[in-house]
Design an enzyme around this catalytic site. Structure first.
Site, PDB file in Angstrom:
ATOM      1  N   GLU B  42      42.040  29.165  45.339  1.00  0.00           N
ATOM      2  CA  GLU B  42      42.319  30.427  44.654  1.00  0.00           C
ATOM      3  C   GLU B  42      42.894  30.094  43.290  1.00  0.00           C
ATOM      4  O   GLU B  42      43.892  29.392  43.182  1.00  0.00           O
ATOM      5  CB  GLU B  42      43.347  31.255  45.425  1.00  0.00           C
ATOM      6  CG  GLU B  42      42.871  31.766  46.769  1.00  0.00           C
ATOM      7  CD  GLU B  42      43.970  32.517  47.522  1.00  0.00           C
ATOM      8  OE1 GLU B  42      43.729  32.840  48.693  1.00  0.00           O
ATOM      9  OE2 GLU B  42      45.062  32.750  46.940  1.00  0.00           O
ATOM     10  N   ASP B  53      54.458  39.151  42.977  1.00  0.00           N
ATOM     11  CA  ASP B  53      54.808  37.731  43.010  1.00  0.00           C
ATOM     12  C   ASP B  53      56.298  37.479  42.888  1.00  0.00           C
ATOM     13  O   ASP B  53      57.016  38.192  42.188  1.00  0.00           O
ATOM     14  CB  ASP B  53      54.067  36.996  41.887  1.00  0.00           C
ATOM     15  CG  ASP B  53      52.600  36.818  42.228  1.00  0.00           C
ATOM     16  OD1 ASP B  53      52.333  36.159  43.251  1.00  0.00           O
ATOM     17  OD2 ASP B  53      51.739  37.344  41.506  1.00  0.00           O
ATOM     18  N   TYR B 168      42.492  37.988  54.166  1.00  0.00           N
ATOM     19  CA  TYR B 168      43.753  37.327  53.816  1.00  0.00           C
ATOM     20  C   TYR B 168      44.873  38.110  54.496  1.00  0.00           C
ATOM     21  O   TYR B 168      45.127  39.259  54.129  1.00  0.00           O
ATOM     22  CB  TYR B 168      43.904  37.352  52.289  1.00  0.00           C
ATOM     23  CG  TYR B 168      45.081  36.587  51.702  1.00  0.00           C
ATOM     24  CD1 TYR B 168      46.305  36.461  52.361  1.00  0.00           C
ATOM     25  CD2 TYR B 168      44.963  35.988  50.449  1.00  0.00           C
ATOM     26  CE1 TYR B 168      47.362  35.775  51.804  1.00  0.00           C
ATOM     27  CE2 TYR B 168      46.026  35.300  49.872  1.00  0.00           C
ATOM     28  CZ  TYR B 168      47.216  35.202  50.556  1.00  0.00           C
ATOM     29  OH  TYR B 168      48.264  34.527  49.972  1.00  0.00           O
TER      30      TYR B 168
END
Lengths: 403, 263
Positions: B42, B53, B168
């Site tokens: 990725e 994040d 995911y």
């Protein structure tokens, strides 16, 4: 909400879009919560007890209705249209922000959430959130950019007195958009018990809708008050627009009145060719903080820093309903610079004995520009969205005065 | 067979490795990931406002942007990687605005041209699929969807509709690089997801060491590691590649062997 097919007041659609704007651009972790919030909001809208409690708190705690003041000396000075000021500065905590916070904390209570978070730029929304959290006895964390913490110490202290924890955000540019990023990061890790009180008509659906609905009390009152004072609707509304919650609150009840011209005022900072915060005049559509709207950005879609002397307008985006009203042409958005706002801040203070917030001073500046071009039989309502006591240090600094 | 299908058809679970484009010597680090045994890569597209994040990847985004990394640079990195490594699947991961600003058709076409196999967009949930999904699928690029601990059974079909490549599983409700999920919750979630889809299921968020990765690899088809690589690149700058390769090998050994130990 009206269901009239030709109404400009029927948005957003069931997926949270105003035309191409708005929506729910959030991480999957938040999506179920956003859907849950929407379900609870729909239930609250249908519950007379919710509205009754909201109205009670607005009347007895916030001090509503706020007056509609005929600014006679300003009107005479400008020599044109009659100017009325909607006095949101007289609300408890000194700005329109509290209207929305009351509504959202009632929703939080309905949803059984036990912790409150919020982002803040200048600290006004942080203070309003800390205030309602104190009133309801809920622990509260306010995310504020480290740069803003440094330049807004009085509000930081107010929030702490009210029992809130203030987190200085050190990421990015350390201002409002970074505070919002950090609030979203905290929320995503605490969705089970935490309610995020967003301070403006931005973020993922249903926030832009529910914040607008809670703020529409401004326009509903103004409509009633001007009918009582003048026996007719105004010719024009003017309000400052950062995210745009005070503006949409004033504008929304008038959107279907075609004869009422509506002007939103964006912060042009040092000028549109320099550093500014005018997302409509200087940006283009993009996706940030959960919604699609006009944003200040470069050609790769990286968000650029906003600048305004008014910390409350210092944000690189704008609420999605404003983007839509701009594109369909129902609202005209005009830029006002730091210098123009500073001049109007002083003028209103001297002529009317009202110290406006720097945000509100942007709207006053636009009124100064427009009123002399209109006949004396015309009527303008300007949203005095907040009081300027918080801004005296910024203004002193800009004028070279040492306090 | 697609590169994803081939990678997940290997007789062992996959190491899915994440690094941020333009942070450090990206080409050298990508080569090190492949040499060390990463099965899927990725490549993070830096964004000014990386809301999902944690501190490590936020800092990597800002380092990359401070060096002037553009979208064109990222596609150049991807194209060159595809020339050097014809087999390893490459995923672009990032946020909606940089991906859609020139139009989703443009972005999908550039992905196809550069040999990008899949795209993960953090802030486009299935409700907003029209923003990117149709363009990617038309261009033959897989849209990789995220499932989380808050994705309830009622939502899961919508999340899987239009999903490709692999699923995911974001194992913690939170941001990248923070706490690790309890193994029992991962076991339960992977079993639930695998019952609902034929897509391979890769698990990420908070996985930093071979010791953490091994038990996850026992139940999942892949394990995603990101912030730990970013920390190495932050520490060693442009000379990080050998350290990246060594660390990759330690993760790959733990993940690739996890099911053998179990048996």
């Amino acid at each position: 909400m009206t269901d009239l097919p030709n109404s400009l007041r029927s948005g957003p659609d069931e997926r949270g879009h105003f035309g191409q704007f708005g929506g729910r651009y959030v991480a999957e972790t938040l999506m179920p919560l956003i859907l849950d919030l929407e379900r609870h909001y729909r239930a609250a809208q249908a519950d007379p007890a919710f509205k009754a409690e909201f109205d009670y708190l607005l009347k007895h705690y916030v001090g509503r209705p706020s007056p509609l003041w005929f600014a006679e000396r300003l009107t005479e000075h400008l020599g044109g249209a009659k100017i009325y000021l909607k006095r949101e500065d007289l609300n408890h905590t000194g700005a329109h922000k509290i209207n929305n916070c009351i509504g959202q904390i009632l929703l939080a209570k309905r949803m059984g959430k036990t912790k409150i978070i919020a982002e803040t730029g200048a600290g006004q929304h942080g203070v309003a959130t800390a205030t309602v959290a104190a009133l309801f006895g809920l622990p509260c964390t306010i995310f504020m950019g480290a740069v803003d913490v440094a330049r807004q110490q009085p509000n930081v202290f107010r929030m702490k007195l009210l029992g809130a924890e203030v987190v200085a955000v050190e990421s990015g540019a350390k201002t409002l958009k970074d505070a919002m990023n950090e609030a979203l990061r905290h929320w995503v890790a605490n969705v089970h018990d935490t309610f995020y009180i967003i301070g403006t008509v931005a973020g993922p659906h249903p926030y832009p809708e529910l914040v607008r609905d809670f703020q529409s009390v401004i326009g509903d009152e103004a409509r009633e008050q001007i009918l009582e004072a003048e026996g007719r609707l105004p010719d024009m509304l003017i309000a400052p627009v950062g995210g745009g919650s005070n503006a949409i609150g004033l504008f929304h009840p008038f959107l279907d009145d075609a004869d009422v011209e509506i002007v939103g005022v964006e912060a042009a900072g040092e000028g549109l060719d320099k550093k500014h915060a005018a997302s409509l005049a200087g940006g283009r559509p993009g996706i940030l903080h959960g919604n699609k709207t006009y944003l200040l950005q470069d050609e790769d879609g990286q968000i650029t820093e906003a600048h305004s002397i008014s910390a409350g307008l210092d944000y690189p985006g704008i609420g999605p309903e404003h983007s839509w009203l701009h594109e369909i042409g129902r609202v005209r958005y005009e830029p006002v610079t730091d210098d123009e706002a500073l001049a109007s801040f002083q003028k209103l203070t001297k002529l009317e004995g009202i110290i406006p917030a720097l945000e509100s001073a942007h709207a006053i500046a636009a009124a100064e520009r427009i009123a002399p071009t209109l006949g004396k039989d015309k009527i303008i309502i300007v949203n005095c969205s907040g009081r300027g006591d918080k801004d005296i240090f910024t203004v002193a600094d800009a004028l070279g005065v040492e306090l | 067979m697609t590169r994803f299908a081939a990678s997940f058809a290997k007789p062992h679970p996959a190491l899915v490795a994440f690094i941020t484009a333009g942070d450090g010597d990206t080409a050298a680090n990508l080569d090190a990931l492949v040499a060390g045994g990463a099965d899927v890569i990725e490549l993070g597209m830096p964004f000014t406002d990386p809301m999902a994040d944690g501190p490590a990847i936020q800092a990597a985004n800002l380092r990359s942007l401070a060096k002037g990394t553009t979208t064109a640079d990222i596609f150049a990195i991807a194209s060159a990687f595809r020339q050097r490594h014809p087999e390893t699947p490459l995923v672009l991961m990032g946020y909606a605005n940089p991906m859609t600003i020139r139009g989703s058709d443009w972005f999908a076409a550039e992905c196809a041209k550069a040999g990008v196999d899949g795209v993960i967009c953090v802030d486009i949930p299935s409700e907003e699929d029209a923003e990117l999904g149709p363009s990617l699928r038309a261009a033959g690029v897989d849209l990789i969807r995220l499932a989380t601990p808050t994705t309830d059974p009622a939502r899961l079909p919508a999340v899987l509709d239009g999903a490709g490549g692999f699923l995911y599983y974001v194992s913690v409700a939170g941001i990248t690089g923070q706490q690790q999920a309890a193994q029992a919750s991962i076991d339960e979630a992977v079993a639930r997801l695998k019952a609902a889809t034929d897509l391979p299921v890769a698990v990420g968020f908070g996985v930093r060491t071979p010791e953490q990765a091994a038990p996850i690899a026992k139940v999942a088809d892949g394990v995603v590691v990101g912030s730990a690589f970013i920390d190495i690149i932050a520490q060693h700058g442009d000379a990080a590649a050998p350290y990246v390769e060594t660390f990759t090998r330690s993760l790959a050994d733990a993940i690739h062997g996890a099911k053998e130990i179990a048996a």
